[in-house]
Design a protein around this motif. Structure first.
Motif, PDB file in Angstrom:
ATOM      1  N   GLN A 151      37.330  41.158  40.767  1.00  5.78           N
ATOM      2  CA  GLN A 151      37.649  39.771  40.472  1.00  5.78           C
ATOM      3  C   GLN A 151      38.739  39.770  39.380  1.00  5.78           C
ATOM      4  N   ALA A 152      39.344  38.696  39.285  1.00  4.37           N
ATOM      5  CA  ALA A 152      40.474  38.613  38.139  1.00  4.37           C
ATOM      6  C   ALA A 152      40.524  37.213  37.775  1.00  4.37           C
ATOM      7  N   VAL A 153      40.607  37.002  36.238  1.00 14.39           N
ATOM      8  CA  VAL A 153      40.889  35.799  35.804  1.00 14.39           C
ATOM      9  C   VAL A 153      42.379  35.773  35.249  1.00 14.39           C
ATOM     10  N   VAL A 154      43.218  35.043  35.576  1.00 15.06           N
ATOM     11  CA  VAL A 154      44.525  35.076  35.553  1.00 15.06           C
ATOM     12  C   VAL A 154      44.975  34.148  34.323  1.00 15.06           C
ATOM     13  N   MET A 168      45.566  39.128  32.635  1.00 16.81           N
ATOM     14  CA  MET A 168      44.696  39.201  33.494  1.00 16.81           C
ATOM     15  C   MET A 168      43.631  39.925  32.833  1.00 16.81           C
ATOM     16  N   ILE A 169      42.418  39.470  33.286  1.00 14.82           N
ATOM     17  CA  ILE A 169      41.194  40.158  32.846  1.00 14.82           C
ATOM     18  C   ILE A 169      40.414  40.490  33.936  1.00 14.82           C
ATOM     19  N   PHE A 170      40.184  41.680  34.544  1.00 19.37           N
ATOM     20  CA  PHE A 170      39.497  41.913  35.675  1.00 19.37           C
ATOM     21  C   PHE A 170      37.869  42.309  35.481  1.00 19.37           C
ATOM     22  N   THR A 171      37.154  41.953  36.212  1.00 17.51           N
ATOM     23  CA  THR A 171      35.616  42.028  36.285  1.00 17.51           C
ATOM     24  C   THR A 171      35.123  42.658  37.394  1.00 17.51           C
ATOM     25  N   MET A 172      34.020  43.110  37.555  1.00 21.11           N
ATOM     26  CA  MET A 172      33.159  43.489  38.830  1.00 21.11           C
ATOM     27  C   MET A 172      31.890  43.138  38.395  1.00 21.11           C
ATOM     28  N   ASP A 173      31.084  42.776  39.677  1.00 20.91           N
ATOM     29  CA  ASP A 173      29.425  42.545  39.292  1.00 20.91           C
ATOM     30  C   ASP A 173      28.997  43.835  38.886  1.00 20.91           C
ATOM     31  N   LEU A 198      34.655  33.178  25.788  1.00 22.70           N
ATOM     32  CA  LEU A 198      35.867  32.462  26.039  1.00 22.70           C
ATOM     33  C   LEU A 198      36.474  32.081  27.447  1.00 22.70           C
ATOM     34  N   LEU A 199      35.995  32.736  28.301  1.00 24.50           N
ATOM     35  CA  LEU A 199      36.250  32.573  29.811  1.00 24.50           C
ATOM     36  C   LEU A 199      35.520  32.221  30.568  1.00 24.50           C
ATOM     37  N   ASP A 200      34.330  31.806  30.036  1.00 24.63           N
ATOM     38  CA  ASP A 200      33.034  31.448  30.901  1.00 24.63           C
ATOM     39  C   ASP A 200      32.971  32.328  32.214  1.00 24.63           C
ATOM     40  N   ILE A 201      32.920  33.678  31.838  1.00 21.88           N
ATOM     41  CA  ILE A 201      32.613  34.548  33.038  1.00 21.88           C
ATOM     42  C   ILE A 201      31.225  34.689  32.915  1.00 21.88           C
ATOM     43  N   ALA A 202      30.587  34.790  34.150  1.00 25.28           N
ATOM     44  CA  ALA A 202      28.994  34.773  34.536  1.00 25.28           C
ATOM     45  C   ALA A 202      28.439  35.977  33.750  1.00 25.28           C
ATOM     46  N   ASP A 225      26.469  38.175  35.204  1.00 31.03           N
ATOM     47  CA  ASP A 225      26.400  39.319  36.052  1.00 31.03           C
ATOM     48  C   ASP A 225      27.642  39.956  36.440  1.00 31.03           C
ATOM     49  N   ARG A 226      28.612  39.877  35.809  1.00 35.69           N
ATOM     50  CA  ARG A 226      29.922  40.064  35.934  1.00 35.69           C
ATOM     51  C   ARG A 226      30.347  40.936  34.702  1.00 35.69           C
ATOM     52  N   GLN A 227      30.932  42.203  34.845  1.00 39.22           N
ATOM     53  CA  GLN A 227      31.134  43.095  33.621  1.00 39.22           C
ATOM     54  C   GLN A 227      32.789  43.118  33.286  1.00 39.22           C
ATOM     55  N   VAL A 228      33.094  42.662  32.232  1.00 36.86           N
ATOM     56  CA  VAL A 228      34.572  42.657  31.967  1.00 36.86           C
ATOM     57  C   VAL A 228      35.029  44.413  31.977  1.00 36.86           C
TER      58      VAL A 228
END
Length: 220
Positions: free
Chosen positions: A44-47, A127-132, A177-181, A183-186
């Motif tokens: 997953q990506a936050v752009v 970009m910040i990339f995450t995974m469950d 800061l980015l409202d990442i859930a 259950d997702r890991q940065v």
């Protein structure tokens, strides 16, 4: 394609030239052709661009400057360094800081340069990339192939990148800061944009070992 791979560099100084959203989307769409186990596509990506990127960077840098504690959830590097890895690590560090005129032991200048990570080295796209969190090590391999695809695809547009493990040091702050859930890991960040051709830190290339030093061919 070979030229794009050979020409990839971790660029640490970018121009302010904007990158169109459609270009970033095309890069990510191509990157998503990366293989993944049973095609689960775990990335997953936050752009971040424009005011949102600036706001995120300002707040994260303020947190780091204020002495916010490290929150790292995984170890990127080995717990104990040894050669040849230690020598390679030292060389790239010395070469980078020498290009910037930062002398050994200059902690203030080193800290300032390190902080530039959290501004995506002034790239217009961060970009910040995450995974469950329930993904296993195979999915980390999948993410790595996705990231490599993105970096090579960027070259097709005359763009450069810098993958940045530094963001993994503050996952909880970034998630807030980015409202990442939860259950997702940065996992990692990446800067994307046009390299600054006049920046001295963009003027050196890292060495790579020849295949003869790491590959063993079994033919008979």
């Amino acid at each position: 394609m070979l030229d794009a791979i050979a020409g990839r560099r971790s660029v640490r100084a970018f121009l302010a030239t904007p990158v169109p959203r459609k270009t970033v989307t095309r890069i990510l769409n191509v990157a998503a052709r990366a293989p993944s186990g049973t095609n689960i596509q775990p990335w997953q990506a936050v752009v971040l661009t424009g005011a949102a990127r600036a706001r995120f960077c300002d707040r994260l840098i303020a947190h780091v400057r204020a002495g916010g504690p490290a929150e790292q959830e995984y170890s990127y590097y080995p717990q104990r360094w040894r050669d040849p890895y230690l020598s390679r690590r030292r060389k790239v560090g010395w070469d980078l800081y020498a290009s910037l005129g930062i002398g050994k032991g200059d902690r203030d200048a080193t800290a300032r340069q390190h902080l530039r990570n959290y501004a995506f080295f002034d790239a217009p796209v961060g970009m910040i990339f995450t995974m469950d969190r329930d993904m296993e090590i195979g999915s980390w391999l999948d993410l790595g192939m996705f990231l490599q695809n993105a970096m090579i695809a960027a070259r097709a547009f005359g763009l450069d990148t810098c993958p940045q493990a530094a963001f993994a040091r503050y996952p909880a702050t970034i998630a807030r800061l980015l409202d990442i859930a939860p259950d997702r890991q940065v996992i990692v960040g990446m800067a994307l944009g046009h390299r600054d051709p006049d920046a001295p830190e963009n003027g050196f290339a890292t060495n790579r070992e020849d295949a003869a030093s790491f590959a063993r061919f079994v033919e008979e």
